[in-house]
Design a protein around this motif. Structure first.
Motif, PDB file in Angstrom:
ATOM      1  N   ARG A  15       3.060  85.842  61.205  1.00 32.18           N
ATOM      2  CA  ARG A  15       2.699  86.204  62.575  1.00 32.18           C
ATOM      3  C   ARG A  15       1.474  87.096  62.511  1.00 32.18           C
ATOM      4  O   ARG A  15       1.326  87.875  61.565  1.00 32.18           O
ATOM      5  N   TYR A  74       2.777  74.177  62.039  1.00 28.44           N
ATOM      6  CA  TYR A  74       2.617  74.309  63.482  1.00 28.44           C
ATOM      7  C   TYR A  74       2.103  75.698  63.818  1.00 28.44           C
ATOM      8  O   TYR A  74       2.670  76.706  63.389  1.00 28.44           O
ATOM      9  N   ARG A  84      12.060  67.126  57.264  1.00 32.45           N
ATOM     10  CA  ARG A  84      13.303  67.018  58.037  1.00 32.45           C
ATOM     11  C   ARG A  84      14.139  68.288  58.036  1.00 32.45           C
ATOM     12  O   ARG A  84      15.364  68.230  58.175  1.00 32.45           O
ATOM     13  N   GLN A  85      13.495  69.420  57.853  1.00 29.30           N
ATOM     14  CA  GLN A  85      14.236  70.680  57.900  1.00 29.30           C
ATOM     15  C   GLN A  85      13.870  71.453  59.153  1.00 29.30           C
ATOM     16  O   GLN A  85      13.072  71.007  59.972  1.00 29.30           O
ATOM     17  N   ARG A  86      14.490  72.589  59.331  1.00 32.10           N
ATOM     18  CA  ARG A  86      14.217  73.396  60.514  1.00 32.10           C
ATOM     19  C   ARG A  86      12.845  74.029  60.399  1.00 32.10           C
ATOM     20  O   ARG A  86      12.279  74.165  59.321  1.00 32.10           O
ATOM     21  N   LEU A  87      12.344  74.434  61.531  1.00 27.89           N
ATOM     22  CA  LEU A  87      11.100  75.190  61.564  1.00 27.89           C
ATOM     23  C   LEU A  87      11.334  76.569  60.963  1.00 27.89           C
ATOM     24  O   LEU A  87      12.281  77.256  61.317  1.00 27.89           O
ATOM     25  N   MET A 124       7.810  80.338  73.537  1.00 31.76           N
ATOM     26  CA  MET A 124       6.963  79.937  72.419  1.00 31.76           C
ATOM     27  C   MET A 124       6.488  78.508  72.660  1.00 31.76           C
ATOM     28  O   MET A 124       7.301  77.626  72.942  1.00 31.76           O
ATOM     29  N   ARG A 125       5.179  78.292  72.557  1.00 32.21           N
ATOM     30  CA  ARG A 125       4.638  76.942  72.695  1.00 32.21           C
ATOM     31  C   ARG A 125       3.918  76.569  71.413  1.00 32.21           C
ATOM     32  O   ARG A 125       3.229  77.388  70.822  1.00 32.21           O
ATOM     33  N   PHE A 126       4.055  75.303  71.056  1.00 34.22           N
ATOM     34  CA  PHE A 126       3.579  74.834  69.766  1.00 34.22           C
ATOM     35  C   PHE A 126       2.391  73.900  69.901  1.00 34.22           C
ATOM     36  O   PHE A 126       2.286  73.139  70.875  1.00 34.22           O
ATOM     37  N   GLY A 127       1.544  73.931  68.879  1.00 39.14           N
ATOM     38  CA  GLY A 127       0.518  72.914  68.753  1.00 39.14           C
ATOM     39  C   GLY A 127       1.135  71.615  68.264  1.00 39.14           C
ATOM     40  O   GLY A 127       2.343  71.548  67.984  1.00 39.14           O
ATOM     41  N   ALA A 128       0.318  70.601  68.167  1.00 34.80           N
ATOM     42  CA  ALA A 128       0.813  69.280  67.781  1.00 34.80           C
ATOM     43  C   ALA A 128       1.147  69.184  66.303  1.00 34.80           C
ATOM     44  O   ALA A 128       1.783  68.231  65.876  1.00 34.80           O
ATOM     45  N   GLN A 162       7.322  73.365  58.460  1.00 34.10           N
ATOM     46  CA  GLN A 162       8.497  72.490  58.483  1.00 34.10           C
ATOM     47  C   GLN A 162       8.412  71.551  57.305  1.00 34.10           C
ATOM     48  O   GLN A 162       7.565  70.658  57.268  1.00 34.10           O
ATOM     49  N   PHE A 188       1.485  82.687  65.848  1.00 35.20           N
ATOM     50  CA  PHE A 188       2.372  82.455  64.720  1.00 35.20           C
ATOM     51  C   PHE A 188       2.006  81.149  64.025  1.00 35.20           C
ATOM     52  O   PHE A 188       1.436  80.247  64.635  1.00 35.20           O
TER      53      PHE A 188
END
Lengths: 114, 107
Positions: B49, B86, B41-44, B95-99, B38, B34
């Protein structure tokens, strides 16, 4: 469209105090998650929760943290004895079992420890 | 365990230029990948996908299993594309995210 709801949107607390961050996942979801994002940094996985127990947690999620599903709708993250470095945005998410398609983030709670 | 790598923390392009945000992954199973965006300062927000093979806001991403990559591309960047991006991998029921990569599109 169903949403994951988080309250409060912003919480300010004094160092050493306990805080509880609240999340209402989507009603038919079975997996619940907490993530943390320190300002300007990456989104970090904290914990996943399924069937009333923690299924996985990261190294960040130490004894200072706990999660609970106190009733049929809320999913909470408790941080005991907060530290300045706990200041961050905390995101809750939920998903249907074994599927990424219903995976949904909440809008987050900004925690400021002073 | 799954791992996601985004090698560029910052990326700056001029408006109208092509943009590519890199993402590589490591996962022993069959990955679901995926891209999230962002804004300040808002939501992801889910951008796209790989399973849907869709194009959102002109962005596309192709899963390359040989190179274990899922790079995000847009042929003509717009100023409103400036945001954090991300890459994320779904596996083991989470779910795991990149930096993340901060994209700045200059006028």
């Amino acid at each position: 469209e169903p949403e994951v709801t988080q309250t409060p949107s912003h919480q300010v607390t004094q160092m050493g105090q306990e805080v509880i961050l609240r999340c209402v996942p989507i009603s038919n979801h079975l997996y619940f998650y907490w993530y943390r994002q320190i300002l300007g940094q990456k989104v970090e996985f904290l914990v996943s929760f399924y069937n009333n127990e923690i299924s996985e947690k990261s190294e960040i999620f130490d004894d200072q943290f706990s999660v609970e599903r106190p009733d049929g709708s809320n999913f909470t993250l408790k941080i005991r004895s907060t530290k300045l470095e706990d200041s961050a945005m905390y995101f809750c998410a939920s998903s249907e079992q074994g599927s990424s398609f219903g995976y949904t983030f909440g809008s987050g709670t900004r925690l400021t420890v002073v | 365990a799954q791992r996601v790598t985004q090698p560029e923390k910052l990326l700056s392009v001029f408006k109208g230029a092509p943009v590519e945000l890199k993402c590589n992954y490591s996962y022993s199973g069959s990955p679901e990948l995926f891209w999230y965006v962002q804004y300040s300062r808002q939501r992801l927000q889910l951008l796209l996908r790989h399973i849907s093979r869709e194009s959102i806001k002109g962005f596309t991403a192709d899963l390359n299993k040989g190179e274990t990559s899922f790079h995000l591309k847009k042929p003509f960047a717009q100023e409103e594309d400036s945001a954090m991006y991300y890459c994320a991998l779904w596996g083991n029921n989470d779910m795991r995210f990149g930096a993340g990569t901060r994209l700045t599109v200059k006028p």
